[in-house]
Design a protein around this motif. Structure first.
Motif, PDB file in Angstrom:
ATOM      1  N   THR A  28       0.828  -1.207   0.000  1.00  0.00           N
ATOM      2  CA  THR A  28       0.000   0.000   0.000  1.00  0.00           C
ATOM      3  C   THR A  28       0.861   1.254   0.000  1.00  0.00           C
ATOM      4  OG1 THR A  28      -1.736  -1.166   1.195  1.00  0.00           O
ATOM      5  CG2 THR A  28      -1.821   1.228   1.206  1.00  0.00           C
ATOM      6  N   VAL A  29       1.844   1.290   0.902  1.00  0.00           N
ATOM      7  CA  VAL A  29       2.716   2.458   0.968  1.00  0.00           C
ATOM      8  C   VAL A  29       3.501   2.623  -0.325  1.00  0.00           C
ATOM      9  CG1 VAL A  29       4.720   3.444   2.137  1.00  0.00           C
ATOM     10  CG2 VAL A  29       2.881   2.434   3.477  1.00  0.00           C
ATOM     11  N   GLY A  30       3.964   1.519  -0.886  1.00  0.00           N
ATOM     12  CA  GLY A  30       4.698   1.603  -2.144  1.00  0.00           C
ATOM     13  C   GLY A  30       3.837   2.116  -3.288  1.00  0.00           C
ATOM     14  N   GLU A  31       2.590   1.657  -3.335  1.00  0.00           N
ATOM     15  CA  GLU A  31       1.680   2.087  -4.396  1.00  0.00           C
ATOM     16  C   GLU A  31       1.378   3.579  -4.286  1.00  0.00           C
ATOM     17  OE1 GLU A  31      -0.794   1.384  -7.787  1.00  0.00           O
ATOM     18  OE2 GLU A  31       0.749   0.173  -6.815  1.00  0.00           O
ATOM     19  N   VAL A  32       1.067   4.022  -3.083  1.00  0.00           N
ATOM     20  CA  VAL A  32       0.766   5.438  -2.884  1.00  0.00           C
ATOM     21  C   VAL A  32       1.988   6.296  -3.188  1.00  0.00           C
ATOM     22  CG1 VAL A  32       0.093   7.183  -1.188  1.00  0.00           C
ATOM     23  CG2 VAL A  32      -1.063   4.968  -1.214  1.00  0.00           C
ATOM     24  N   SER A  33       3.156   5.856  -2.772  1.00  0.00           N
ATOM     25  CA  SER A  33       4.379   6.616  -3.024  1.00  0.00           C
ATOM     26  C   SER A  33       4.646   6.741  -4.519  1.00  0.00           C
ATOM     27  CB  SER A  33       5.566   5.948  -2.332  1.00  0.00           C
ATOM     28  OG  SER A  33       5.388   5.910  -0.928  1.00  0.00           O
ATOM     29  N   ALA A  34       4.436   5.655  -5.252  1.00  0.00           N
ATOM     30  CA  ALA A  34       4.662   5.692  -6.693  1.00  0.00           C
ATOM     31  C   ALA A  34       3.678   6.630  -7.381  1.00  0.00           C
ATOM     32  CB  ALA A  34       4.548   4.285  -7.277  1.00  0.00           C
ATOM     33  N   ASN A  35       2.425   6.623  -6.930  1.00  0.00           N
ATOM     34  CA  ASN A  35       1.433   7.531  -7.512  1.00  0.00           C
ATOM     35  C   ASN A  35       1.739   8.984  -7.161  1.00  0.00           C
ATOM     36  OD1 ASN A  35      -0.069   5.509  -8.759  1.00  0.00           O
ATOM     37  ND2 ASN A  35      -1.319   5.149  -6.942  1.00  0.00           N
ATOM     38  N   LEU A  36       2.213   9.220  -5.936  1.00  0.00           N
ATOM     39  CA  LEU A  36       2.605  10.572  -5.547  1.00  0.00           C
ATOM     40  C   LEU A  36       3.740  11.071  -6.424  1.00  0.00           C
ATOM     41  CD1 LEU A  36       2.555  13.027  -3.657  1.00  0.00           C
ATOM     42  CD2 LEU A  36       4.032  11.747  -2.089  1.00  0.00           C
ATOM     43  N   GLU A  37       4.716  10.207  -6.675  1.00  0.00           N
ATOM     44  CA  GLU A  37       5.837  10.596  -7.524  1.00  0.00           C
ATOM     45  C   GLU A  37       5.356  10.963  -8.924  1.00  0.00           C
ATOM     46  OE1 GLU A  37       8.925  10.294 -10.450  1.00  0.00           O
ATOM     47  OE2 GLU A  37       7.327   8.804 -10.236  1.00  0.00           O
ATOM     48  N   ALA A  38       4.348  10.238  -9.417  1.00  0.00           N
ATOM     49  CA  ALA A  38       3.825  10.518 -10.758  1.00  0.00           C
ATOM     50  C   ALA A  38       3.145  11.878 -10.817  1.00  0.00           C
ATOM     51  CB  ALA A  38       2.846   9.419 -11.180  1.00  0.00           C
ATOM     52  N   THR A  39       2.464  12.268  -9.741  1.00  0.00           N
ATOM     53  CA  THR A  39       1.778  13.575  -9.747  1.00  0.00           C
ATOM     54  C   THR A  39       2.760  14.735  -9.736  1.00  0.00           C
ATOM     55  OG1 THR A  39       1.608  13.764  -7.325  1.00  0.00           O
ATOM     56  CG2 THR A  39      -0.156  12.571  -8.469  1.00  0.00           C
ATOM     57  N   LEU A  40       3.997  14.490  -9.348  1.00  0.00           N
ATOM     58  CA  LEU A  40       4.997  15.551  -9.241  1.00  0.00           C
ATOM     59  C   LEU A  40       5.954  15.597 -10.422  1.00  0.00           C
ATOM     60  CD1 LEU A  40       5.852  15.093  -5.454  1.00  0.00           C
ATOM     61  CD2 LEU A  40       4.336  16.799  -6.474  1.00  0.00           C
ATOM     62  N   ARG A  41       5.763  14.722 -11.385  1.00  0.00           N
ATOM     63  CA  ARG A  41       6.632  14.736 -12.563  1.00  0.00           C
ATOM     64  C   ARG A  41       6.369  15.995 -13.386  1.00  0.00           C
ATOM     65  NH1 ARG A  41       5.418   8.514 -14.400  1.00  0.00           N
ATOM     66  NH2 ARG A  41       6.575   7.489 -12.704  1.00  0.00           N
ATOM     67  N   PRO A  42       7.348  16.427 -14.180  1.00  0.00           N
ATOM     68  CA  PRO A  42       7.146  17.598 -15.049  1.00  0.00           C
ATOM     69  C   PRO A  42       6.007  17.358 -16.037  1.00  0.00           C
ATOM     70  CG  PRO A  42       9.474  17.038 -14.890  1.00  0.00           C
ATOM     71  CD  PRO A  42       8.721  15.900 -14.257  1.00  0.00           C
ATOM     72  N   LEU A  43       5.365  18.436 -16.415  1.00  0.00           N
ATOM     73  CA  LEU A  43       4.315  18.368 -17.422  1.00  0.00           C
ATOM     74  C   LEU A  43       4.893  17.930 -18.766  1.00  0.00           C
ATOM     75  CD1 LEU A  43       2.505  21.733 -16.653  1.00  0.00           C
ATOM     76  CD2 LEU A  43       1.508  19.469 -16.325  1.00  0.00           C
ATOM     77  N   VAL A  44       4.078  17.237 -19.540  1.00  0.00           N
ATOM     78  CA  VAL A  44       4.411  16.985 -20.941  1.00  0.00           C
ATOM     79  C   VAL A  44       3.441  17.812 -21.781  1.00  0.00           C
ATOM     80  CG1 VAL A  44       5.421  14.715 -20.609  1.00  0.00           C
ATOM     81  CG2 VAL A  44       2.966  14.907 -20.959  1.00  0.00           C
ATOM     82  N   VAL A  45       3.950  18.384 -22.856  1.00  0.00           N
ATOM     83  CA  VAL A  45       3.165  19.346 -23.634  1.00  0.00           C
ATOM     84  C   VAL A  45       3.108  18.913 -25.093  1.00  0.00           C
ATOM     85  CG1 VAL A  45       2.938  21.750 -24.352  1.00  0.00           C
ATOM     86  CG2 VAL A  45       3.817  21.211 -22.073  1.00  0.00           C
ATOM     87  N   PHE A  46       1.900  18.839 -25.609  1.00  0.00           N
ATOM     88  CA  PHE A  46       1.657  18.584 -27.030  1.00  0.00           C
ATOM     89  C   PHE A  46       1.368  19.928 -27.690  1.00  0.00           C
ATOM     90  CE2 PHE A  46      -1.325  17.895 -30.545  1.00  0.00           C
ATOM     91  CZ  PHE A  46      -0.636  16.962 -31.303  1.00  0.00           C
ATOM     92  N   THR A  47       2.032  20.207 -28.807  1.00  0.00           N
ATOM     93  CA  THR A  47       1.831  21.463 -29.526  1.00  0.00           C
ATOM     94  C   THR A  47       1.521  21.175 -30.983  1.00  0.00           C
ATOM     95  OG1 THR A  47       3.394  22.603 -28.073  1.00  0.00           O
ATOM     96  CG2 THR A  47       2.842  23.685 -30.145  1.00  0.00           C
ATOM     97  N   LEU A  48       0.489  21.818 -31.483  1.00  0.00           N
ATOM     98  CA  LEU A  48       0.125  21.716 -32.890  1.00  0.00           C
ATOM     99  C   LEU A  48      -0.013  23.121 -33.453  1.00  0.00           C
ATOM    100  CD1 LEU A  48      -2.357  19.415 -34.674  1.00  0.00           C
ATOM    101  CD2 LEU A  48      -2.672  21.880 -34.894  1.00  0.00           C
ATOM    102  N   CYS A 166      -0.970   9.927 -15.440  1.00  0.00           N
ATOM    103  CA  CYS A 166      -0.913   9.015 -14.309  1.00  0.00           C
ATOM    104  C   CYS A 166       0.204   7.995 -14.549  1.00  0.00           C
ATOM    105  CB  CYS A 166      -2.237   8.270 -14.139  1.00  0.00           C
ATOM    106  SG  CYS A 166      -3.645   9.311 -13.704  1.00  0.00           S
ATOM    107  N   ARG A 167       0.600   7.313 -13.479  1.00  0.00           N
ATOM    108  CA  ARG A 167       1.629   6.278 -13.607  1.00  0.00           C
ATOM    109  C   ARG A 167       1.134   5.197 -14.564  1.00  0.00           C
ATOM    110  NH1 ARG A 167       3.072   1.767 -10.115  1.00  0.00           N
ATOM    111  NH2 ARG A 167       1.324   2.344  -8.786  1.00  0.00           N
ATOM    112  N   GLY A 168       1.909   4.958 -15.593  1.00  0.00           N
ATOM    113  CA  GLY A 168       1.547   3.968 -16.599  1.00  0.00           C
ATOM    114  C   GLY A 168       0.585   4.479 -17.647  1.00  0.00           C
ATOM    115  N   GLY A 169       0.122   5.722 -17.529  1.00  0.00           N
ATOM    116  CA  GLY A 169      -0.881   6.235 -18.451  1.00  0.00           C
ATOM    117  C   GLY A 169      -0.341   7.062 -19.598  1.00  0.00           C
TER     118      GLY A 169
END
Length: 208
Positions: A28-48, A166-169
């Protein structure tokens, strides 16, 4: 550079099956920690970017009408309008797509004589709504790019989508965005009387 070190301590006593509960806690702690890390990753930007026929204000109106009609160039169920928003600007307009229950809202609409800007968001991005992201923000800018000396007016479109998957998304987010935005742009170009096939020629992803 830099970052944050997180220390998460859990202490407990059990009357039985201590190994089981230790495993559950670690998982449980590992899963929550991994999801928290994913929310703090830099944004990815698509530009057209694309060139459209017509004036910026007309292009912005056509963009909003495509959104309202559900005419995005990809097969989607007809949207359900949840909020009509401001009658003049369309700010606050919100729609629901069923399935999967995805909600999209227009945040800002501004028009001037030679430019227009729109901002929108996916209100509830998640795995459950088939857009697995923690956050989503879209911005569409229209600027006059021609039309002098008797030529027909044209508009330069710059469409950016900033997301934090999201993580894996990330693969699904990239696939959906890279499919829907160019298809929407082709439909928009066709409504404005321009070359729909040229509208998707210049697009890219970057990490912030």
């Amino acid at each position: 550079g830099g970052g944050t070190e997180m220390i998460w301590s859990v202490g407990f006593d059990t009357s039985a099956r201590s190994a089981l509960w230790e495993g559950v806690t670690r998982g449980t702690v590992g899963e929550v920690s991994a999801n928290l890390e994913a929310t703090l990753r830099p944004l990815v930007v698509f530009t057209l970017t694309a060139n459209l026929a017509g004036r910026p204000a007309d292009a912005a109106d056509a963009w909003l009408q495509c959104l309202a009609d559900g005419d995005l160039g990809v097969p989607l169920p007809p949207p359900i309008v949840l909020d009509e928003g401001d009658a003049d600007t369309r700010e606050g307009w919100e729609r629901l797509i069923l399935p999967p229950g995805l909600r999209e809202r227009v945040l800002r609409v501004e028009r001037t004589a030679d430019a227009a800007q729109l901002e929108y968001t996916v209100v509830n991005p998640s795995w459950c709504t088939c857009y697995p992201a923690h956050s989503h923000h879209g911005a569409v800018a229209f600027a006059a790019s021609g039309g002098g000396n008797g030529d027909a007016p044209t508009t330069a479109l710059t469409w950016t989508v900033a997301v934090r998957p999201c993580r894996g998304g990330a693969p699904l987010v990239r696939l959906l965005t890279s499919t829907i935005v160019p298809a929407f742009t082709r439909t928009l170009a066709a409504r404005l009387g321009g070359d729909a096939d040229a509208a998707e020629a210049r697009s890219s992803w970057t990490n912030l």
